[in-house]
Design a protein around this motif. Structure first.
Motif, short mmCIF file in Angstrom:
data_model
loop_
_atom_site.label_atom_id
_atom_site.label_comp_id
_atom_site.label_asym_id
_atom_site.label_seq_id
_atom_site.Cartn_x
_atom_site.Cartn_y
_atom_site.Cartn_z
N TYR A 160 0.82 -1.21 0.00
CA TYR A 160 0.00 0.00 0.00
C TYR A 160 0.86 1.27 0.00
CZ TYR A 160 -2.99 3.64 1.98
OH TYR A 160 -3.64 4.81 2.23
N THR A 161 1.81 1.35 0.93
CA THR A 161 2.61 2.57 1.07
C THR A 161 3.48 2.81 -0.15
OG1 THR A 161 2.62 2.35 3.47
CG2 THR A 161 4.29 3.77 2.50
N LEU A 184 0.49 -4.67 -4.77
CA LEU A 184 -0.47 -4.73 -3.66
C LEU A 184 -0.73 -6.17 -3.23
CD1 LEU A 184 -3.06 -2.08 -4.95
CD2 LEU A 184 -1.22 -1.71 -3.31
N PRO A 185 0.30 -6.92 -2.87
CA PRO A 185 0.13 -8.35 -2.59
C PRO A 185 -0.77 -8.65 -1.40
CG PRO A 185 2.31 -7.60 -1.92
CD PRO A 185 1.70 -6.48 -2.70
N GLY A 186 -0.87 -7.71 -0.45
CA GLY A 186 -1.70 -7.97 0.72
C GLY A 186 -3.15 -7.56 0.55
N LEU A 187 -3.50 -7.00 -0.58
CA LEU A 187 -4.87 -6.52 -0.79
C LEU A 187 -5.61 -7.42 -1.77
CD1 LEU A 187 -4.30 -2.65 -1.00
CD2 LEU A 187 -4.39 -4.15 0.99
N ASP A 188 -6.84 -7.07 -2.05
CA ASP A 188 -7.69 -7.82 -2.96
C ASP A 188 -7.00 -7.94 -4.33
OD1 ASP A 188 -9.68 -8.66 -4.78
OD2 ASP A 188 -11.26 -7.73 -3.58
N SER A 201 -4.96 -5.30 -7.91
CA SER A 201 -3.57 -5.33 -8.36
C SER A 201 -3.43 -4.99 -9.83
CB SER A 201 -2.96 -6.70 -8.08
OG SER A 201 -2.98 -6.99 -6.69
N GLY A 202 -4.21 -5.66 -10.69
CA GLY A 202 -4.10 -5.46 -12.13
C GLY A 202 -4.34 -4.02 -12.55
N ALA A 241 -7.51 6.02 -8.83
CA ALA A 241 -7.52 5.32 -7.54
C ALA A 241 -8.11 3.94 -7.79
CB ALA A 241 -8.35 6.08 -6.50
N VAL A 242 -7.92 3.06 -6.83
CA VAL A 242 -8.61 1.77 -6.84
C VAL A 242 -9.19 1.56 -5.45
CG1 VAL A 242 -7.19 0.70 -8.64
CG2 VAL A 242 -6.49 0.51 -6.25
N ALA A 243 -10.32 0.87 -5.38
CA ALA A 243 -10.99 0.64 -4.10
C ALA A 243 -11.91 -0.56 -4.23
CB ALA A 243 -11.79 1.88 -3.67
#
Length: 446
Positions: free
Chosen positions: A172-173, A212-216, A220-221, A362-364
């Protein structure tokens, strides 16, 4: 001398701040004396820190002033260096290295986390960290200065090296830092006609197989596509092997000539936790579902390994979404121990994540619904405005100004390299001059 029981909170990150805020609302004034120990007089709103580095937000927008928001809490500027559980007291060292002992009747440990350094040659000496306001301002100034120095240089190799920026860590960071500062350097580059043949080069490096390996995975794509469309290079399943002041060597053998490596690999619990000789999991204090460590002692946020009732057998993640809510639960249970209310168990299901990629991107995935572009941007900024405890109008005004006038391309050089050295991150607070590394959580969730 107050006869009221003293509730002492170590750290005012997301968990500590929201615990104190809840206690002020829940307890009558004569029920307890509220005391917070923290190296600074503000709570750092970390999710918006990349926008400070990117020149979008004024640094004051990410600093929530404690004295404006916690009216009944006594703020003690310093860092807890030792806790004597048997004597119910905490050793506190202030910014000038002076020590004092503070007693408590109830204790909440929310000392947060510090930068996680790996034994990679050169990282502690030469990489740029990203956990504090000082580091964000320094990175912004440093990036702009490198472009100006490149514009003045005659050597083509030096020009390319100064215009090359490497970010290690595609979580994320790291992703947000690259996205925001890449746009900053592109704006600055347009005002330097001498660099027309040397555009800024940004490289994102991570050992993971995706951004973003720790997120949904559905985030990532789209994120990688946005970064690559802007010209960023994404090096996955690759790590930083070593670095010097002028070169970053990757695990695939690539040597990148650069003056800038930003270290965004992750965090680990504050070293204070390890001094307690209490059971830990992954360096975090073991607690029950009521956040209790032992008699009259609670822990929350990055310092606590809280059982996750939504995911049996696991502990809650080190995110601001959990830290904020654990702080409120800790307040309820501390108040209950003082005879006000009943004890609660901590239970929370993640509501989703938001990642601001700068500009209109952004992505969410609020409530599990994946969004990109403008809808995601609206959700992201709406969430931050709702979650900000202070200064929402000023923050919104900053965003509107940026839309109409663009980023201001200036640097002041007020934070020297030595003031943000990663080598100082693990030093005791009195030796490190209180570089504010004890901020809680990465607030990457809705």
């Amino acid at each position: 001398m107050s006869t009221r029981p003293r509730v002492l909170v170590i750290g005012t990150g997301f968990a500590g701040f929201h615990c104190l805020r809840k206690l002020e609302r829940k307890l009558p004034p004569d029920a307890a004396e509220l005391v917070a120990v923290n190296p600074s007089d503000y709570m750092l709103y970390i999710p918006l820190l990349p926008e400070v580095a990117g020149g979008v937000l004024d640094p004051r927008r990410v600093a929530v002033p404690l004295r404006n928001t916690l009216k009944r809490t006594k703020i003690v500027l310093g860092a807890a260096t030792d806790i004597a559980l048997d004597q119910k007291c905490v050793q506190v060292t202030d910014v000038e290295g002076r020590s004092r002992t503070m007693s408590y009747d109830r204790l909440l440990i929310t000392s947060g986390s510090v930068t996680r350094l790996l034994s990679i040659p050169g990282v502690a000496q030469y990489a740029k960290g990203f956990r504090t306001v000082a580091e964000a301002i320094h990175l912004r100034d440093h990036a702009l200065r490198q472009l100006e120095l490149a514009d003045q240089a005659d050597d083509p190799e030096e020009r390319r090296a100064r215009c090359t920026f490497v970010v290690v860590g595609a979580g994320y960071t790291g992703t947000e830092v690259l996205a925001q500062t890449q746009l900053l350097t592109q704006d600055a580059w347009r005002h330097l006609p001498g660099l027309r043949d040397v555009p800024p080069r940004w490289i994102l490096v991570d050992v993971a197989p995706r951004v973003l390996p720790g997120l949904d995975p559905r985030l990532s794509g789209p994120t990688q596509k946005v970064l690559e469309r802007r010209g960023a290079e994404v090096r996955l399943e690759t790590s930083l092997e070593s670095m010097t002041p002028t070169c970053a060597r990757l695990s695939d053998g690539t040597e990148i000539q650069t003056r800038t490596v930003v270290w965004c690999v992750g965090v680990r619990p504050d070293p204070l936790v390890s001094t307690l000789n209490m059971p830990v999991t992954n360096g975090r204090l073991n607690t029950g579902t009521q956040l209790k460590v032992c008699e009259n002692v609670w822990a929350a946020g990055d310092a606590a390994a809280v059982p996750d009732l939504v995911r049996p057998g696991e502990i809650t993640a080190m995110t601001a979404q959990h830290a904020e809510r654990q702080g409120r639960t800790a307040a309820i249970n501390i108040a209950a121990s003082l005879g006000h209310g009943t004890v609660h168990e901590y239970r929370h299901k993640d509501l989703g994540f938001v990642v601001d990629l700068g500009g209109w991107q952004a992505v969410a995935n609020p409530l599990g619904v994946p969004l990109t572009s403008l809808p995601a941007k609206a959700v992201t900024r709406g969430y931050h405005l709702m979650d900000l405890p202070y200064g929402r109008f000023r923050t919104a005004a900053n965003w509107l100004t940026e839309l109409g006038a663009g980023r201001q391309i200036t640097h002041f050089g007020v934070v020297p390299d030595m003031g943000v050295s990663l080598a100082e991150a693990d030093m005791p607070p009195n030796a490190a001059g209180f570089a504010d590394t004890r901020t809680t959580g990465q607030a990457d969730e809705v």
